[in-house]
Design an enzyme around this catalytic site. Structure first.
Site, PDB file in Angstrom:
ATOM      1  CE  LYS A  16      46.298  19.356  10.399  1.00  0.00           C
ATOM      2  NZ  LYS A  16      45.361  19.607  11.510  1.00  0.00           N
ATOM      3  NE  ARG A  55      42.590  16.903  18.837  1.00  0.00           N
ATOM      4  CZ  ARG A  55      42.593  17.164  17.541  1.00  0.00           C
ATOM      5  NH1 ARG A  55      42.416  16.198  16.667  1.00  0.00           N
ATOM      6  NH2 ARG A  55      42.781  18.393  17.086  1.00  0.00           N
ATOM      7  CE1 TYR A 105      49.822 -11.498  -3.799  1.00  0.00           C
ATOM      8  CE2 TYR A 105      49.536  -9.124  -4.043  1.00  0.00           C
ATOM      9  CZ  TYR A 105      50.356 -10.228  -3.878  1.00  0.00           C
ATOM     10  OH  TYR A 105      51.704 -10.062  -3.802  1.00  0.00           O
ATOM     11  CG  MET A 162      53.513  -2.730  -1.142  1.00  0.00           C
ATOM     12  SD  MET A 162      54.891  -3.559  -0.324  1.00  0.00           S
ATOM     13  CE  MET A 162      54.064  -4.596   0.857  1.00  0.00           C
TER      14      MET A 162
END
Ligand SMILES: *Cc1c(COP(=O)(O)O)cnc(C)c1O
Length: 400
Positions: free
Chosen positions: A63, A161, A293, A341
């Site tokens: 997955k 769940r 930053y 980023m």
């Protein structure tokens, strides 16, 4: 081979033992990439098969794009190694494997949303059914298709769940009523498999056994019973193996440490993924300079910095700002300032040979130095699964 290496003359080599050569990663024309070893994926799968023995089917979990290792390549490798089953999370993931020609059985563990059901059956994907209402619905769809459809039924044994919470009699009745459905598997999932200070796993096993025995009394014997992900395999909780196990993390080379008095581990696996980034810029800054930053870091001495072409958009956790490290030519180099980023700045004062275009290792090893997903997770206050799954799709995947 390292271009700057000094090749010692043969005579000298016979007398002196040369200092260990720093391992330098191969530079590639990408900002950031992962190298996935198919051989290591295969070796991990074989190690799991050997650990559980021939009587237990191993269904690797691929997955989330195989925990970001690339579901198609990983699945092909596992199919070549003889895997008969693979598990995915959703229908879209299953369809991608079918479109790539994967021919194993594919279990879809967390779907059966109304808009995915038809496609699931059309692509010969096997749904996990989580409620008796869904079982009736699958029966209706099978009747419309005029075919018998197979599924695995998930029991909520205490995780709270997904899964059915009804008693065995009610479940048995629902299965008998769903005449077009063959419930070939019965499964559950543990909430605290790695916590040996908790009795939750043993309680979940008891609940599962009670349901399985109740169904058996009603003449229902799903051929595949499965409860175990990586941890119950790795710490040899054999009564949770039954006929099938569902390892994900271990396929990729990881076993999380257990809590409390866990039995000795029986599984030797190694990470299959190395994550690298290219150096975009190298520069010297004077003592006192603020970096990145928020001026989060101040150089306390003249420093040589390298700016890497990868940031939190690539999956480097922002929490590694001012605390993480990478490997530069077999040496640890600290991350300085905020991870941004698309860029991350590191201190390479100790690696004056580093040049623009060179590769550094974000996750993996060079020589004796290594950084794995568990170490990164610890520093970032998260779990290794999340570090791996956080490697963004824009990071190029290379298979070796
Ligand atoms: C993800 C998942 C697994 C695999 O878990 P690992 O800890 O990665 O081995 C097994 N079963 C279910 C239901 C899962 O969701």
């Amino acid at each position: 081979m390292n271009e700057s290496s000094i090749v010692a003359p043969a005579v000298a080599a016979a007398q002196e033992i040369p200092a260990a050569e720093p391992v330098r990663p191969r530079a590639l024309p990408y900002r950031s990439w992962v190298e996935v070893s198919r051989g290591q994926i295969a070796a991990n799968f074989r190690a799991i098969r050997n650990a559980v023995g021939p009587g237990v089917e191993v269904m690797p979990v691929v997955k989330a794009d195989a925990y970001r290792h690339g579901a198609i390549e990983v699945s092909r490798t596992l199919e070549e190694q003889g895997a008969r089953w693979l598990a995915v999370s959703n229908t879209e993931e299953g369809i991608a494997l079918r479109d790539a020609g994967v021919g194993t059985r594919i279990l879809v563990m967390a779907d059966f949303l109304p808009f995915t059901r038809e496609a699931m059956l059309a692509y010969n994907l096997t749904p996990v059914i989580h409620s008796l209402e869904d079982l009736a619905e699958l029966n209706r769809l099978a009747a419309v298709r005029e075919e018998k459809v197979r599924c695995h039924l998930k029991i909520d044994t205490g995780m709270g769940r997904l899964g059915v919470r009804a008693d065995a009699a009610t479940i048995g009745e629902a299965i008998l009523t769903a005449a077009n459905v063959e419930v070939e598997g019965l499964m559950t999932h543990f909430a605290s498999a790695g916590n040996y200070q908790s009795s939750q796993t043993e309680e979940q096993i008891s609940v599962f056994q009670r349901v399985a025995a109740g169904l058996q009394a009603a003449g229902l014997r799903p051929s595949l019973l499965h409860l175990s992900s990586t941890i119950p395999i790795a710490y040899a909780r054999r009564k949770a193996w039954q006929g099938m196990v569902r390892p994900g993390h271990a396929i990729y080379g990881y076993v999380s440490p257990a809590r409390g008095h866990a039995p000795a581990g029986i599984l030797q696996v190694k990470p299959a993924l190395t994550w690298r980034a290219s150096v975009l810029s190298v520069k010297e800054v004077p003592a006192g300079s603020l970096i990145g930053y928020g001026g989060m870091f101040r150089a306390n001495r003249p420093m040589r910095l390298a700016v890497l072409a990868a940031g939190y958009a690539d999956g480097i956790p922002h929490r590694l700002s001012n605390r993480g490290s990478v490997i530069v030519n077999s040496k640890i180099a600290p991350i300085v300032g905020a991870v941004s980023m698309d860029l991350t700045t590191i201190d390479v004062t100790q690696a004056p040979e580093l040049r623009v275009g060179d590769a550094v290792t974000l996750l993996g090893s060079e020589g004796d130095v290594s950084i794995d997903a568990q170490q990164i997770a610890k520093l970032a206050g998260t779990i290794s699964y999340s570090v791996l799954c956080g490697i963004h799709a824009r990071v190029k995947r290379i298979y070796i």
